[in-house]
Design an enzyme around this catalytic site. Structure first.
Site, short mmCIF file in Angstrom:
data_model
loop_
_atom_site.label_atom_id
_atom_site.label_comp_id
_atom_site.label_asym_id
_atom_site.label_seq_id
_atom_site.Cartn_x
_atom_site.Cartn_y
_atom_site.Cartn_z
N ASP A 101 0.84 -1.35 0.00
CA ASP A 101 -0.04 -0.13 -0.13
C ASP A 101 0.83 1.14 0.00
OD1 ASP A 101 -2.59 -1.26 0.30
OD2 ASP A 101 -2.37 -1.48 2.40
N TYR B 186 6.91 -10.07 6.80
CA TYR B 186 6.72 -8.59 6.96
C TYR B 186 7.42 -8.21 8.18
CZ TYR B 186 3.38 -7.55 3.01
OH TYR B 186 2.70 -7.63 1.87
#
Length: 245
Positions: free
Chosen positions: A52, A111
């Site tokens: 994003d 992540y």
């Protein structure tokens, strides 16, 4: 025609995300334009994880087909030259088989989320961490995080606009550790829901502050309702760190 595997590092701050959009520059656009300047080929680059706006990458994997003949070193050097001044670096370039696909061949993704946990603001790391002034109990956060490991319906931790067909995901690892002034959260899974990592981090922060317990996290998970979990952590602290094949 050669298919190439690219490993990329980028600062997500100036981008609207990985994917091309009409409302601003994207990492995909920057890379495809750099490729065009090198090869005069109009291509589509695929990636392991469509980050994003504001989300960074330490080792994003991408794949692309190029007709131009060149060595891996030449491709890397040319792309890094043409990517300037964008904060994107091509770390590695490897020739791969025609059936390799950065997204669909990927067996897992990882992540890292960085929380700068101190009273003083982030002077050098602004935009690259979530600055939290109040003290956080990283051990309590780690204990609570284990309630989320495994296969679950993660509806409480998915974005309202998430397009995944199923909210069921298998989280193989979610660990929290303090490293100096930072609290670092690492998440690993085959794939994630939209905003899943950031929503889990926002929830674990409540535990770190002493406002929630591990049982509260379990209840939020069981509710299967986004409003039952904590807030969405800012994009600034999130990094795509690994894809494996």
């Amino acid at each position: 025609m050669q298919r190439w595997k690219l490993t990329l590092e980028y600062d997500g701050r100036p981008f609207v995300g990985w994917q091309r959009q009409d409302n601003g520059p994207s990492v995909q656009q920057a890379l495809e334009e750099a490729i065009y300047r090198f090869t005069q080929e109009t291509v589509t680059v695929f990636c392991a994880g469509r980050t994003d706006a504001g989300v960074h990458a330490l080792a994003m994997v991408a794949s692309v087909d190029l007709a131009r003949e060149a060595t891996a070193d030449k491709v890397q050097a040319a792309l890094n030259f043409h990517l300037k001044p964008h904060p994107v670096a091509v770390l590695r370039v490897e020739p791969v088989a025609p059936d390799f696909h950065a997204r669909f061949s990927c067996l897992g993704r990882a992540y890292l989320y960085r929380i700068l946990n101190r009273r003083a603001p982030a002077a050098l790391e602004a935009g690259r961490v979530w600055h939290v002034q109040g003290g956080l109990d990283a051990e309590a956060m780690h204990e609570a995080a284990q309630r989320l490991v495994g296969q679950h319906d993660f509806s409480s931790f998915r974005a309202s606009l998430c397009q995944a067909k199923s909210p069921v995901k298998t989280l193989s690892d979610l660990s929290v550790a303090r490293v100096g002034e930072e609290v670092r959260i690492v998440a690993r899974a085959r794939s994630f829901l939209h905003h899943q990592v950031r929503n889990m981090v926002g929830t674990l922060k409540l535990v770190g502050e002493g406002r929630w317990t591990a049982d509260d996290v379990s209840r939020a998970l069981a509710a299967r309702n986004r409003s039952a979990a904590g807030p969405t952590a800012p994009a600034a602290g999130l990094y795509f760190t690994e894809a494996w094949y």
